[in-house]
Structures are given as C-alpha cells and as structure tokens.
Design an enzyme around this catalytic site. Structure first.
Site, PDB file in Angstrom:
ATOM      1  N   ASN A  85       0.033  -8.217  -5.368  1.00 53.72           N
ATOM      2  CA  ASN A  85      -0.167  -7.422  -6.581  1.00 53.72           C
ATOM      3  C   ASN A  85       0.472  -8.072  -7.826  1.00 53.72           C
ATOM      4  O   ASN A  85       1.693  -8.166  -7.912  1.00 53.72           O
ATOM      5  CB  ASN A  85       0.425  -6.037  -6.354  1.00 53.72           C
ATOM      6  CG  ASN A  85       0.172  -5.095  -7.512  1.00 53.72           C
ATOM      7  OD1 ASN A  85      -0.602  -5.404  -8.402  1.00 53.72           O
ATOM      8  ND2 ASN A  85       0.817  -3.954  -7.485  1.00 53.72           N
ATOM      9  N   MET A 117      14.952  -6.276   0.849  1.00 46.85           N
ATOM     10  CA  MET A 117      13.713  -5.517   0.757  1.00 46.85           C
ATOM     11  C   MET A 117      13.835  -4.438  -0.321  1.00 46.85           C
ATOM     12  O   MET A 117      14.888  -3.829  -0.494  1.00 46.85           O
ATOM     13  CB  MET A 117      13.382  -4.867   2.107  1.00 46.85           C
ATOM     14  CG  MET A 117      13.183  -5.871   3.246  1.00 46.85           C
ATOM     15  SD  MET A 117      11.957  -7.156   2.877  1.00 46.85           S
ATOM     16  CE  MET A 117      10.483  -6.146   2.693  1.00 46.85           C
ATOM     17  N   GLY A 118      12.743  -4.235  -1.046  1.00 48.76           N
ATOM     18  CA  GLY A 118      12.697  -3.162  -2.033  1.00 48.76           C
ATOM     19  C   GLY A 118      13.278  -3.507  -3.384  1.00 48.76           C
ATOM     20  O   GLY A 118      13.411  -2.630  -4.248  1.00 48.76           O
ATOM     21  N   PRO A 120      10.640 -14.349  -0.649  1.00 47.39           N
ATOM     22  CA  PRO A 120       9.612 -14.453   0.388  1.00 47.39           C
ATOM     23  C   PRO A 120       8.973 -13.101   0.683  1.00 47.39           C
ATOM     24  O   PRO A 120       9.599 -12.048   0.518  1.00 47.39           O
ATOM     25  CB  PRO A 120      10.390 -14.958   1.605  1.00 47.39           C
ATOM     26  CG  PRO A 120      11.609 -15.618   1.040  1.00 47.39           C
ATOM     27  CD  PRO A 120      11.953 -14.796  -0.172  1.00 47.39           C
ATOM     28  N   GLU A 175       0.827  -1.203   0.000  1.00 42.56           N
ATOM     29  CA  GLU A 175       0.000   0.000   0.000  1.00 42.56           C
ATOM     30  C   GLU A 175       0.866   1.260   0.000  1.00 42.56           C
ATOM     31  O   GLU A 175       0.514   2.267  -0.633  1.00 42.56           O
ATOM     32  CB  GLU A 175      -0.919   0.007   1.226  1.00 42.56           C
ATOM     33  CG  GLU A 175      -1.974  -1.079   1.238  1.00 42.56           C
ATOM     34  CD  GLU A 175      -1.475  -2.396   1.804  1.00 42.56           C
ATOM     35  OE1 GLU A 175      -2.261  -3.345   1.881  1.00 42.56           O
ATOM     36  OE2 GLU A 175      -0.279  -2.484   2.170  1.00 42.56           O
ATOM     37  N   LEU A 227       0.390  -6.735 -10.787  1.00 46.61           N
ATOM     38  CA  LEU A 227       0.683  -5.706 -11.784  1.00 46.61           C
ATOM     39  C   LEU A 227       2.167  -5.411 -11.924  1.00 46.61           C
ATOM     40  O   LEU A 227       2.623  -5.005 -12.985  1.00 46.61           O
ATOM     41  CB  LEU A 227      -0.055  -4.409 -11.435  1.00 46.61           C
ATOM     42  CG  LEU A 227      -1.571  -4.453 -11.568  1.00 46.61           C
ATOM     43  CD1 LEU A 227      -2.187  -3.151 -11.088  1.00 46.61           C
ATOM     44  CD2 LEU A 227      -1.982  -4.732 -13.013  1.00 46.61           C
ATOM     45  N   GLU A 228       2.931  -5.622 -10.850  1.00 52.90           N
ATOM     46  CA  GLU A 228       4.361  -5.310 -10.924  1.00 52.90           C
ATOM     47  C   GLU A 228       5.077  -6.165 -11.966  1.00 52.90           C
ATOM     48  O   GLU A 228       5.784  -5.625 -12.831  1.00 52.90           O
ATOM     49  CB  GLU A 228       4.998  -5.446  -9.541  1.00 52.90           C
ATOM     50  CG  GLU A 228       4.525  -4.373  -8.569  1.00 52.90           C
ATOM     51  CD  GLU A 228       5.023  -4.591  -7.161  1.00 52.90           C
ATOM     52  OE1 GLU A 228       5.398  -5.738  -6.826  1.00 52.90           O
ATOM     53  OE2 GLU A 228       5.034  -3.625  -6.380  1.00 52.90           O
TER      54      GLU A 228
END
Length: 421
Positions: free
Chosen positions: A334, A308-309, A267, A58, A336-337
């Site tokens: 999601n 992360m990221g 993960p 989000e 869409l990525e």
C-alpha cells in the site's frame, strides 16, 4: 463437479500443506501454535457476521469499517478471521476480547463445513480478493450472504481467474454483492461473469486511513532524538529479500552526497528481520535495530524497523518512502500510508496489486515509478536536492488521499443494506 475435483486435489496435497506449515513454524515461532484453527479442529461460538481480513494490510484497512458496524449493530456478534500471525496480532490489538477471533480454516471441505456449521453466520464479509471455492460453496448452501468488500482485481489476477474459469466462475457467481475499488476492477469482475447489478464502485477504504496524532508526535520526537531534523531520511517500507541489497546500494549512493543521511529499512515479514540485519552488517553500513532499542547516533546509517505495527509512525519520521515488493515479482504494498504522512512515494515496476492507486498518485505528481535501484537513487537524490519539487510532490500525494476519502461510508451503507435484507 469442478469443485469436487478441486477438493480431491486439496486432500491429495494435505501432506504438503502440513510440511509447508512445519517449515513456516521452523522459521518463525508465530506459526508454531493454533494449528487446530487452521485445520478446523477447534470449537467456535455462534456469530452473526464473519469478517475475513487475510493479513496485516487488509486488517488495518478493515478495522474502521468493523468498528463502525459494531457500533451500528451492538447486538450482533462478530467473528474476525485472518490467515497470518501479523493480521491476527492487529485484530487482538484493535478488538481484544470484544470479538471472536481465529485463523480461517484452510479450504478443506471438512474444515470449512465444521467452521460454518458451528458459527452459523448471517453474513460473511471478505476483504479484497481472498476467495476460496469451498468456503463460498458451503456458505452459500447455508444461505449466508457473501460480500466482497474493498474488492480489488489486478489484470494479472483477472487473467488467472479466466484461465481457471471452470473453477472460479461458479465460485464468483455465489457472491451476493461486491464493493469494488475502481470502475476498472468492476469491469474485470463483470468480464468474469458476475452480474453487473451485484457490483458497486465504492473506492478503497485504504484512503480513509486516519493518522494518529500521537504517532505523528512520536515520529517528530524520534527524529529529534536521532539528531536528523535537517538530515535526509528515507524509508524502505515492506521490503522483501531480493530488495535488501538494492536498498543498501541506493543508500550508499545517497551517503556519498549526504554523509548524515539515514535509511529506515522495514522488512515486510518478521521472519525476515534477522536476515535483513545480517545483510546490513555485511554491507559495511552502521546498523541500529529498533527492536533492541539501539541508540541512533551520528554514526548510524541504517535503522532496521524490525518491529510490528510501527511502519506508519516510521514513515512520519522520514522525508521520502520507497514501498517494497515492487522491485521483485511480488505485486507491491500500500503506497497510501506514506502519502498520507506527507512523504513523496517511489515504487518499482511490479506494483500490480495497487495499480489503480499507484496511477492516481503518479498522475497527481506524488509518486514516481522507477525501473531499478539506480533510478530509485536518482529520484531520491533529486527530491533531497530540490526542496521546491519535493514539497510539491509531497503535497500532491497528500491531496490524493484527502480527495478520495469516503469509501468507508459507502461500503458501510452497502453492507447495512444487506444486513437489513
């Protein structure tokens, strides 16, 4: 009366809530600090707009919208709240000290009242469906405008709200306006008692994701370093325990036909990284860990995306993607990525949190819904073998993303109208 009973019940659960966070802190150091924020025991500065983003997904979706609002309202003070450390990290990365950031206090009445009394916001914008009875009640009492942005509501969640209508109906009626993703979701909210004139269909801001050119270049460079330019590479993104073994079993089927194939397994949560690494090692597959900068060479069969990221960038280094949380009873993440990165996308049957987006991609031919791990292996092998079918599916997925952009501007305009009012 219903909210008062809810509040009493929450206080009775207080010891269990403390135990829950203690267990999370034991498993992950990210949960060992900032408890004062969660329990409403710190000091906050006054603000104009509070933006609640929940977790990492989000937050990433909200960043462009928040930045657009900050440019349009340079004199306004913004506070961004999350509930998870991963969401918090994304806020800090995107905004640094330019906003006030904290965890949203838990929905104990004393904590929420203290938070709102100190911050004194004009508007509270909540991403997607993170609705709490006390938060909305006390914000409404302070005459704070309540906006539900990028709102989504699955059939399963709608039924849960309906089953607890004694609590949820008064809460939902306090919302000032809702920017929902689809007409189907608009109808679900209306069926729960929200006035139709409060609801506007704006699409999902997740379609407006922008792919960083540098990330695309990094992905291409990594694939060359791995010597996998022409080898089959696929990503199992945002996977959970309960899916790790399935992903490895699928990859073994692929390796039986393509010995140089590479699986990138990412993960969903940081506390699952070590478990994932152990699972790969015990499976007998050759592992490299991204977090340790392990070399990916000809012998490497699984790269663990335990950072992360980086998931979007790692999608860009692959041909196909499976989006996790869908082979277990989770609701999914999601899709869409990977679609925006030009991959074919596969999900399991439990994708209700992204049902409408999944349906759009599936109808266009850019996504496949599979029943189990064997069906996933069959789909991946089909697209690795049939280049024409693969290219058509990948292009279809990309087209869906491009054709549905525009939700960001619509939701910005809706929020701007409320700020002027």
């Amino acid at each position: 009366m219903s909210r008062i009973l809810y509040s009493i019940f929450l206080y009775l659960l207080f010891p269990l809530v403390v135990m829950y966070f203690a267990v999370r802190a034991y498993k992950s150091q990210d949960y060992r600090s900032r408890w004062n924020e969660r329990f409403g025991l710190c000091k906050w500065a006054k603000t104009d707009v509070i933006f609640h983003c929940v977790s990492m997904g989000e937050t990433l979706a909200a960043v462009p919208l928040i930045k657009k609002l900050m440019v349009a309202y340079p004199d306004y003070r913004f506070t961004i709240t999350t509930t998870s450390p991963t969401g918090s990290n994304e806020v800090i990365k995107a905004f640094g000290d330019s906003v006030q950031h904290c965890y949203l206090p838990l929905d104990f009445s004393y904590a929420v009242k203290r938070f709102l009394r100190q911050t004194q916001p004009k508007m509270l914008i909540i991403m997607e469906t993170e609705l709490w009875p006390n938060l909305l009640y006390f914000a409404d009492k302070q005459q704070v405008k309540l906006v539900l942005a990028n709102a989504r509501l699955s059939a399963k969640s709608a039924q849960k709200y309906q089953d607890k209508a004694w609590l949820t109906k008064p809460m939902l009626k306090r919302l000032t306006t809702l920017a929902v993703q689809t007409q189907t979701e608009a109808d679900r909210f209306a069926a729960l008692g929200i006035a139709v004139d409060k609801i506007q269909v704006c699409g999902s801001v997740k379609f407006d994701l922008s792919i960083d050119v540098l990330k695309q270049q990094q992905a291409t460079s990594l694939r060359q370093q791995w010597q996998r330019t022409d080898a089959p590479v696929w990503v199992a993104g945002s996977v959970h325990p309960g899916e790790f073994d399935a992903m490895l079993n699928v990859h073994k089927q692929i390796l039986a036909q393509y010995s140089n194939a590479l699986l990138i397994m990412a993960p969903r949560h940081p506390e699952q990284f070590n478990l994932a690494a152990i699972t790969v090692t015990q499976s007998g597959l050759q592992l490299a860990r991204r977090s340790m900068n392990d070399e990916v060479n000809e012998q490497t069969q699984v790269l663990l995306g335990d950072t992360m990221g980086e998931l979007v960038m790692l999608y860009g280094a692959a041909d196909q993607a499976f989006v996790g949380g869908t082979l277990i009873d989770n609701g999914g993440h999601n899709p869409l990525e990977p679609a925006a990165m030009g991959l074919t996308v596969t999900v399991g049957p439990n994708h209700w949190d992204f049902a409408e987006i999944t349906a759009l991609l599936e109808q266009a031919g850019g996504l496949k819904v599979v029943a189990n791990q064997d069906a996933l292996a069959t789909t991946l092998l089909h697209y690795f073998a049939d280049k024409q079918a693969y290219q058509q599916a990948a292009q279809a997925a990309t087209n869906v993303v491009e054709q549905n952009r525009g939700a960001l501007d619509k939701q910005f305009q809706l929020i701007a109208q409320q700020l002027k009012g």
